[in-house]
Motif scaffolding. Structure first.
Motif, short mmCIF file in Angstrom:
data_model
loop_
_atom_site.label_atom_id
_atom_site.label_comp_id
_atom_site.label_asym_id
_atom_site.label_seq_id
_atom_site.Cartn_x
_atom_site.Cartn_y
_atom_site.Cartn_z
N ALA A 135 -0.12 53.56 55.20
CA ALA A 135 -1.01 53.89 54.08
C ALA A 135 -2.45 53.48 54.34
CB ALA A 135 -0.51 53.21 52.81
N ARG A 136 -2.76 53.04 55.55
CA ARG A 136 -4.13 52.61 55.85
C ARG A 136 -5.18 53.68 55.53
NH1 ARG A 136 -5.95 48.32 58.35
NH2 ARG A 136 -3.83 47.75 59.01
N PRO A 137 -4.91 54.98 55.74
CA PRO A 137 -5.91 55.98 55.38
C PRO A 137 -6.23 56.02 53.89
CG PRO A 137 -4.33 56.90 56.94
CD PRO A 137 -3.79 55.58 56.51
N LEU A 138 -5.35 55.47 53.06
CA LEU A 138 -5.58 55.46 51.61
C LEU A 138 -6.40 54.26 51.16
CD1 LEU A 138 -2.03 56.48 50.31
CD2 LEU A 138 -4.00 57.97 50.75
N ARG A 139 -6.67 53.35 52.06
CA ARG A 139 -7.36 52.11 51.68
C ARG A 139 -8.72 52.40 51.06
NH1 ARG A 139 -10.72 48.03 54.00
NH2 ARG A 139 -10.12 45.97 53.24
N GLY A 140 -9.46 53.35 51.60
CA GLY A 140 -10.77 53.68 51.05
C GLY A 140 -10.67 54.16 49.61
N ARG A 141 -9.63 54.93 49.31
CA ARG A 141 -9.44 55.40 47.94
C ARG A 141 -9.15 54.22 47.00
NH1 ARG A 141 -5.72 60.91 47.93
NH2 ARG A 141 -7.19 62.25 49.07
N VAL A 142 -8.33 53.29 47.45
CA VAL A 142 -8.00 52.13 46.61
C VAL A 142 -9.26 51.32 46.32
CG1 VAL A 142 -6.73 49.94 46.52
CG2 VAL A 142 -5.60 51.99 47.39
N LEU A 143 -10.05 51.06 47.35
CA LEU A 143 -11.27 50.27 47.16
C LEU A 143 -12.24 50.98 46.22
CD1 LEU A 143 -11.88 48.97 50.80
CD2 LEU A 143 -10.77 47.78 48.89
N ALA A 144 -12.36 52.32 46.37
CA ALA A 144 -13.26 53.08 45.51
C ALA A 144 -12.77 53.07 44.06
CB ALA A 144 -13.38 54.51 46.01
N LEU A 145 -11.46 53.22 43.87
CA LEU A 145 -10.92 53.19 42.52
C LEU A 145 -11.09 51.80 41.90
CD1 LEU A 145 -9.50 54.43 40.14
CD2 LEU A 145 -7.30 53.96 41.25
N ASN A 146 -10.90 50.77 42.70
CA ASN A 146 -11.10 49.42 42.17
C ASN A 146 -12.53 49.21 41.68
OD1 ASN A 146 -8.46 48.65 42.55
ND2 ASN A 146 -8.83 47.51 44.44
#
Length: 266
Positions: A135-146
């Motif tokens: 799921a590493r490619p999704l990390r940017g989405r998580v950080l942006a949503l946070n």
């Protein structure tokens, strides 16, 4: 003294609010929302205050838009004075992820409940990469949503637990076998963190303490674990989504009607 006496707590959200993967021993799930409700109820009981009623409207697999469409009005109709709104992970895993739309929906839910007089709590999402390397490619989405969750929460008047800012939240040992949901120990920590955030007596920041260093695994053990996870969890999940299905299809929430929280011996 607790900061405020609460009459009714209502939780809305997806599978993490439902309580997966924290078995209750009766064929269902307990989860951080149940644990948080118990913490609030016990604090009030110890202080001689009224009992707490609790409803949990969360259903696994729900996107933020569906949570707003399906759960917000029923939650408002219950007129809670305490609520939790946690959403976003199911959106992040979709190719159609729309950060601005998710943020708007989270803000709208928080604002509506706050405007009705509820104390509303939410939390940011843990970094998924340490738990699920794929799921590493999704990390940017998580950080942006946070970042968006922090902004909308500050604007709505809700109370933020910045869970995603703590490394322990991404310790794989606090996550279930599917790597998508906290295990019982993880749910226990989240419940304690919310109790601390709410200012309940007897709670401190020990929930954020790191775990001891993990045991070193041999390469063949790591590979075997990854292959088992792909077979048991990733492939069935991918198959459902290719067919447009969700684990929450035809499911109802676990606690639609508010009922007093039953306290067992501590």
């Amino acid at each position: 003294m607790i900061p405020r006496t609460y009459r009714r707590y209502v939780a809305i959200g997806d599978s993490t609010t439902e309580g997966m993967d924290d078995p209750d021993g009766r064929g269902g799930y307990r989860g951080w929302a149940d644990r948080f409700a118990e913490h609030v109820a016990r604090a009030q009981a110890d202080g001689g205050s009224a009992a707490l009623e609790y409803a949990n409207l969360a259903i696994r697999g729900r996107t933020t838009a569906r949570i707003r469409a399906e759960q917000l009005q029923p939650a408002l109709d219950l007129r809670p004075d305490l609520a939790t709104v946690v959403a976003g992970m199911n959106d992040i895993m979709r190719t159609s992820f729309d950060l601005a739309a998710v943020a708007r929906d989270i803000h709208a839910m928080q604002h509506a409940l706050v405007a009705q007089g509820a104390t509303v709590l939410t939390f940011t999402l843990p970094d998924p990469a340490p738990v699920m390397p794929i799921a590493r490619p999704l990390r940017g989405r998580v950080l942006a949503l946070n970042d968006e969750i922090r902004k909308v929460t500050a604007d709505s008047g809700a109370v933020l637990l910045d869970l995603g800012a703590y490394p322990v939240a991404s310790d794989p040992r606090l996550w279930g076998d599917d790597r998508l949901h906290a295990n019982s120990a993880g749910h226990e920590r989240i419940g304690a963190a919310l109790a601390y955030t709410l200012g309940l007596p007897g709670f401190d920041d020990s929930w954020a303490a790191g775990l001891p260093p993990p045991a070193v695994r041999r390469r063949h053990q790591v590979i075997a674990a990854e292959l088992a996870w792909v077979r048991r969890h990733m492939l069935p999940w991918a198959g459902r989504h290719l067919l447009g299905r969700s684990s929450g299809d035809n499911r109802e929430c676990k606690r639609a009607v508010p009922a007093p929280v039953v306290l067992l011996d501590p």
